[in-house]
Design a protein around this motif. Structure first.
Motif, mmCIF file in Angstrom:
data_model
loop_
_atom_site.group_PDB
_atom_site.id
_atom_site.type_symbol
_atom_site.label_atom_id
_atom_site.label_comp_id
_atom_site.label_asym_id
_atom_site.label_seq_id
_atom_site.Cartn_x
_atom_site.Cartn_y
_atom_site.Cartn_z
ATOM 1 N N GLY A 79 0.812 -1.211 0.000
ATOM 2 C CA GLY A 79 0.000 0.000 0.000
ATOM 3 C C GLY A 79 0.841 1.255 0.000
ATOM 4 N N VAL A 80 1.960 1.228 0.726
ATOM 5 C CA VAL A 80 2.875 2.361 0.737
ATOM 6 C C VAL A 80 3.386 2.649 -0.668
ATOM 7 C CG1 VAL A 80 5.130 3.173 1.533
ATOM 8 C CG2 VAL A 80 3.581 2.026 3.143
ATOM 9 N N ALA A 81 3.730 1.574 -1.385
ATOM 10 C CA ALA A 81 4.360 1.725 -2.702
ATOM 11 C C ALA A 81 3.357 1.821 -3.842
ATOM 12 C CB ALA A 81 5.292 0.542 -2.953
ATOM 13 N N LEU A 82 2.055 1.680 -3.558
ATOM 14 C CA LEU A 82 1.044 1.603 -4.621
ATOM 15 C C LEU A 82 1.370 0.467 -5.594
ATOM 16 C CD1 LEU A 82 0.228 5.300 -5.638
ATOM 17 C CD2 LEU A 82 -1.329 3.648 -4.609
ATOM 18 N N ALA A 83 1.799 -0.654 -5.056
ATOM 19 C CA ALA A 83 2.307 -1.753 -5.871
ATOM 20 C C ALA A 83 1.283 -2.227 -6.890
ATOM 21 C CB ALA A 83 2.704 -2.923 -4.972
ATOM 22 N N PRO A 84 1.624 -2.205 -8.183
ATOM 23 C CA PRO A 84 0.694 -2.674 -9.222
ATOM 24 C C PRO A 84 0.770 -4.184 -9.382
ATOM 25 C CG PRO A 84 2.666 -1.771 -10.236
ATOM 26 C CD PRO A 84 2.845 -1.610 -8.748
ATOM 27 N N SER A 85 0.173 -4.901 -8.429
ATOM 28 C CA SER A 85 0.201 -6.362 -8.450
ATOM 29 C C SER A 85 -1.139 -6.891 -7.960
ATOM 30 C CB SER A 85 1.321 -6.895 -7.555
ATOM 31 O OG SER A 85 0.887 -7.007 -6.206
ATOM 32 N N PRO A 86 -1.461 -8.162 -8.262
ATOM 33 C CA PRO A 86 -2.736 -8.742 -7.813
ATOM 34 C C PRO A 86 -2.671 -9.371 -6.430
ATOM 35 C CG PRO A 86 -1.647 -10.265 -9.299
ATOM 36 C CD PRO A 86 -0.764 -9.038 -9.224
ATOM 37 N N LEU A 87 -1.714 -8.974 -5.587
ATOM 38 C CA LEU A 87 -1.539 -9.648 -4.298
ATOM 39 C C LEU A 87 -2.791 -9.585 -3.429
ATOM 40 C CD1 LEU A 87 0.261 -11.184 -2.346
ATOM 41 C CD2 LEU A 87 1.093 -8.982 -1.481
ATOM 42 N N LEU A 88 -3.451 -8.433 -3.354
ATOM 43 C CA LEU A 88 -4.659 -8.345 -2.525
ATOM 44 C C LEU A 88 -5.738 -9.281 -3.060
ATOM 45 C CD1 LEU A 88 -6.265 -6.979 -0.218
ATOM 46 C CD2 LEU A 88 -7.036 -5.296 -1.906
ATOM 47 N N SER A 89 -5.966 -9.263 -4.371
ATOM 48 C CA SER A 89 -6.985 -10.128 -4.969
ATOM 49 C C SER A 89 -6.699 -11.594 -4.680
ATOM 50 C CB SER A 89 -7.043 -9.910 -6.488
ATOM 51 O OG SER A 89 -7.384 -8.579 -6.793
ATOM 52 N N VAL A 90 -5.447 -12.000 -4.874
ATOM 53 C CA VAL A 90 -5.084 -13.392 -4.651
ATOM 54 C C VAL A 90 -5.164 -13.736 -3.169
ATOM 55 C CG1 VAL A 90 -3.200 -15.075 -4.816
ATOM 56 C CG2 VAL A 90 -3.636 -13.498 -6.711
ATOM 57 N N GLY A 91 -4.707 -12.824 -2.317
ATOM 58 C CA GLY A 91 -4.720 -13.095 -0.884
ATOM 59 C C GLY A 91 -6.116 -13.344 -0.344
ATOM 60 N N VAL A 92 -7.074 -12.515 -0.749
ATOM 61 C CA VAL A 92 -8.433 -12.701 -0.231
ATOM 62 C C VAL A 92 -9.094 -13.926 -0.858
ATOM 63 C CG1 VAL A 92 -8.709 -10.254 0.306
ATOM 64 C CG2 VAL A 92 -9.456 -11.098 -1.910
ATOM 65 N N ALA A 93 -8.786 -14.233 -2.128
ATOM 66 C CA ALA A 93 -9.360 -15.412 -2.762
ATOM 67 C C ALA A 93 -8.815 -16.686 -2.130
ATOM 68 C CB ALA A 93 -9.068 -15.407 -4.263
ATOM 69 N N VAL A 94 -7.520 -16.695 -1.839
ATOM 70 C CA VAL A 94 -6.914 -17.841 -1.162
ATOM 71 C C VAL A 94 -7.548 -18.036 0.216
ATOM 72 C CG1 VAL A 94 -4.775 -18.589 -0.029
ATOM 73 C CG2 VAL A 94 -4.741 -17.862 -2.420
#
Length: 376
Positions: A79-94
């Motif tokens: 969140g600090v870096a505004l990282a352009p990755s699907p980590l949040l999507s994958v984390g909640v789906a997992v």
């Protein structure tokens, strides 16, 4: 961002590892490039190597054996870096896959751990994430077929979907493989997180769970999803605070740094209070999830803390992002400055898994039950 006071050595080391990845693959220039190129495959590959997609799932299901708090720490850094990755999507789906406990989950998590993107497809129109789905599921041979439309699906392109649908026996959770549904990506408020609509037309699907257990899995999952999102919101709020303070030190007006003016001092102080209050709530919520209490649908304290955290962190992220832009003045409104990207993400995150008012209603419901129980 400095180390978080009170965290153990393992989590501090995790933060440092994530920061190293972000420094290499999510610099301000690389984030800006993602506005045109989309989420960074190099960044995602690096995050996968750190083990983040299944970090928070037990080893018995094929995860890394960490905790939701560990993934929350990583998401805060993203969140600090505004990282352009699907980590949040994958984390909640997992998290939702793990909550079902279905026999197919270990194989699905193995794919996620290797970098396969999986995301949730639950919302329909203006209905909430936990509302009875209009998507229908009917048996078809050895499997199922789903028909319906899902909205607000994050990182949907080429992703495996975890879909809610109504079966003849009640609510159900299903897995839909990539390529069998029609995905339409549309321009969302957050320019760094693709959002789309998924149309299912007799799409083949695999059942994970149905009936009351499926409804309970969705309820407990929603707590985890809200807290993981809150971690990202705390990170972006911290970044906005840091940006505002640094600018207030160097921007000179009337011969003085604007940080010497009382109005700016008060604004930055309010931003600090919002960030630290959010981080304190996040700490409490991740502690409850790490203890396993979030998985109990009857645990009122878990419900109250997670709901309060979700509502507060969403509001705080938006407020701090707006105040950051205010401190920057005219330059903060320009396309070239990063302020608007933080504000866009804060506003998009505000309603991603339920609005602040929705989460406050859930918190108030707990308090009402407690008052009724005390009066009886």
């Amino acid at each position: 961002m400095p180390a978080v006071e009170g965290e153990n050595e393992d989590r501090t080391a995790l933060r440092e590892a994530v920061r190293d990845v972000l420094a290499d693959h999510a610099s301000p220039e690389q984030v800006r490039a993602a506005l045109d190129a989309g989420p960074s495959e190099a960044l995602w590959s690096a995050l996968v190597k750190v083990g983040l997609p299944t970090l928070h799932v037990g080893e018995e299901l094929g995860g890394q054996g960490g905790s939701p708090g560990d993934l929350a720490a990583a998401l805060e850094e993203c969140g600090v870096a505004l990282a352009p990755s699907p980590l949040l999507s994958v984390g909640v789906a997992v998290s939702l896959l793990a909550a079902t406990g279905a026999p197919s989950v270990p194989a699905l998590l193995a794919d996620a751990a290797a970098g396969s993107v999986v995301t949730v497809a639950l919302a329909e129109g203006s209905a909430g994430w936990l509302a009875a789905p209009g998507t229908s599921a009917v048996p078809a041979g050895d499997g199922w077929e789903l028909t319906g439309v899902k909205c607000y699906v994050t990182d949907p392109v080429g992703a495996r979907l975890v879909v809610s649908a109504t079966t003849p026996d009640g609510p159900g959770l299903f897995v839909v493989e990539p390529g069998v549904a029609t995905v339409e990506v549309h321009g969302g408020l957050d320019l760094l997180r693709p959002v789309g609509t998924v149309t299912l037309s007799s799409a083949p699907a695999t059942l994970l769970l149905e009936g009351v257990p499926a409804a309970e899995a969705l309820l407990t999952w929603s707590r985890t999803a809200a807290v993981l999102l809150a971690a990202e919101q705390v990170g972006l709020a911290q970044a906005c605070l840091d940006l505002a303070v640094e600018y207030a030190k160097v921007r000179v007006q009337f011969g003085k740094p604007i940080g010497s003016f009382q109005a700016i001092k008060h604004l930055c102080a309010d931003m600090l209070l919002a960030v630290e209050g959010s981080r304190s709530l996040l700490w409490s919520a991740t502690g409850i999830l790490d203890d396993g209490r979030g998985a109990d649908p009857t645990d009122d304290e878990a419900e109250l803390v997670c709901a309060t955290t979700a509502g507060h962190c969403a509001d705080a992220a938006v407020t701090v992002a707006q105040d950051c832009l205010q401190v920057h003045g005219g330059i903060g409104f320009t396309w070239e400055h990063v302020c608007h990207l933080y504000l866009r993400r804060a506003k998009a995150d505000e309603v991603l898994f339920g609005s602040p008012s929705y989460w406050r209603e859930r918190a108030v419901s707990v308090l009402e039950r407690q008052v009724a129980a005390a009066a009886s």
